[in-house]
Design a protein around this motif. Structure first.
Motif, mmCIF file in Angstrom:
data_model
loop_
_atom_site.group_PDB
_atom_site.id
_atom_site.type_symbol
_atom_site.label_atom_id
_atom_site.label_comp_id
_atom_site.label_asym_id
_atom_site.label_seq_id
_atom_site.Cartn_x
_atom_site.Cartn_y
_atom_site.Cartn_z
ATOM 1 N N SER A 182 -23.028 13.143 17.441
ATOM 2 C CA SER A 182 -24.229 12.498 16.922
ATOM 3 C C SER A 182 -23.839 11.581 15.764
ATOM 4 O O SER A 182 -22.902 11.861 15.016
ATOM 5 C CB SER A 182 -25.264 13.528 16.455
ATOM 6 O OG SER A 182 -24.786 14.241 15.330
ATOM 7 N N ASP A 240 -26.731 10.372 20.176
ATOM 8 C CA ASP A 240 -27.401 11.675 20.220
ATOM 9 C C ASP A 240 -27.002 12.394 21.507
ATOM 10 O O ASP A 240 -27.786 12.534 22.442
ATOM 11 C CB ASP A 240 -28.917 11.499 20.146
ATOM 12 C CG ASP A 240 -29.643 12.832 19.976
ATOM 13 O OD1 ASP A 240 -28.976 13.816 19.634
ATOM 14 O OD2 ASP A 240 -30.867 12.872 20.183
ATOM 15 N N GLN A 297 -31.024 6.954 15.037
ATOM 16 C CA GLN A 297 -30.078 7.866 15.669
ATOM 17 C C GLN A 297 -29.250 7.053 16.660
ATOM 18 O O GLN A 297 -29.659 6.805 17.795
ATOM 19 C CB GLN A 297 -30.819 8.996 16.386
ATOM 20 C CG GLN A 297 -29.932 10.142 16.833
ATOM 21 C CD GLN A 297 -29.485 11.014 15.692
ATOM 22 O OE1 GLN A 297 -30.246 11.251 14.760
ATOM 23 N NE2 GLN A 297 -28.256 11.501 15.742
#
Length: 309
Positions: free
Chosen positions: A206, A201, A198
């Motif tokens: 995102s 975030d 990720q």
């Protein structure tokens, strides 16, 4: 946020346990009543602002205000821990069909490439969040039939499982089925696995990326087939531009010795209500070495209504 009476009672109990009775009397009653009302209301910004104002107007009562603030923060932490424990217990005790969320789409498409026409499109996406696991299901169908003859037919179904290693890193395993006779194959089956990360975030943005090895089997429309070891990589970008407007960009690639596949899907979504939105999307799919007679590049423009549940 919480039960105001229970929260205020919890703070009162903490204060009685930590504050000398004499100190409690030092703060003027109207000021203390204002602080109690702010705590009962449950707005953290208001509580801190009222205590700050009380500190400015009653500088000699700083010690008591420190005690009140400490008791408030202790109760906040206890409430957060209790809520987290209750949520974890609910997830652990959930059944197979519990805790799923997702969206359904229905609309129209226009394609160019191996099939040039307009038809109906439908899609479904589901996600189940667990403690350390995340499961994702997706399905899409684009179809048109004119005068008893099918002129466009594209189906896709996929499943992906994520094992969360930490807040950003995860391992994944995925399976994908595709069918598009106009692109030259009656079935394409892919399995892949690897690691994902990720990258961004935030509340409004995102970005995740994942990559790993894959195995892909293609059954061509002429009855032949091929099996290949491939590399699989994908990007998933979401940007909440405004309260009701979102931009998405998904890209994926299967790279192999035979025909590699590159897909890019760009979307713009506008909210109509809390659960319903309109989405415009444009997808480009490119096969580097398609079956004889098939074009390398297909595009698909869609306009759909999305319902979130």
């Amino acid at each position: 946020m919480h039960n105001s009476k229970t929260f205020a009672a919890g703070i009162a109990a903490t204060l009685l346990a930590t504050m000398p009775s004499a100190a409690h009397a030092e703060l003027p009653a109207p000021v203390r009543a204002l602080i109690d009302a702010a705590i009962a209301d449950g707005n953290d910004d208001t509580v801190r602002a009222v205590i700050g104002l009380a500190r400015d107007t009653n500088p000699d009562d700083g010690a008591e205000l420190d005690t009140i603030l400490a008791a408030y923060e202790t109760q906040l932490a206890a409430n957060a821990a209790s809520a987290a424990a209750a949520q974890e217990a609910e997830i652990r005790n959930a059944g197979l069909f519990d805790n799923w969320s997702g969206s359904g789409e229905l609309g129209a498409f226009n394609s160019t490439g191996n099939a040039e026409n307009t038809g109906v499109t439908a899609a479904l996406g589901l996600t189940r969040e667990g403690i350390n696991w995340r499961h994702k299901l997706r399905a899409r169908a684009d179809y048109q039939r004119n005068n008893g003859v099918t002129t466009s037919e594209q189906f896709l179904a996929g499943y992906e499982a994520n094992l969360l290693i930490n807040d950003r890193l995860y391992a994944f395993a995925a399976a994908l089925y595709e069918r598009d006779r106009f692109q030259g194959f009656s079935g394409r089956y892919s399995v892949s696995g690897g690691l994902g990360y990720q990258v961004i975030d935030d509340d409004n943005m995102s970005l995740s990326a994942q990559a790993g090895p894959a195995y892909r089997r293609t059954e061509f429309a002429d009855g032949t087939s091929s099996s290949d070891i491939a590399g699989n990589a994908s990007l998933d970008f979401d940007w909440q531009i405004a309260e009701n407007i979102a931009f998405t960009q998904d890209a994926s690639a299967f790279v192999q010795s035979g025909s590699s596949t590159l897909v890019s899907a760009t979307g713009l979504q506008a909210g109509i209500s809390s659960d319903v939105s309109v989405r415009l999307s444009y997808t480009v799919e490119h096969d580097t070495n398609p079956p004889i007679g098939a074009l390398k590049t297909d595009t698909l423009s869609r306009i759909t209504i999305i319902y979130d549940f």
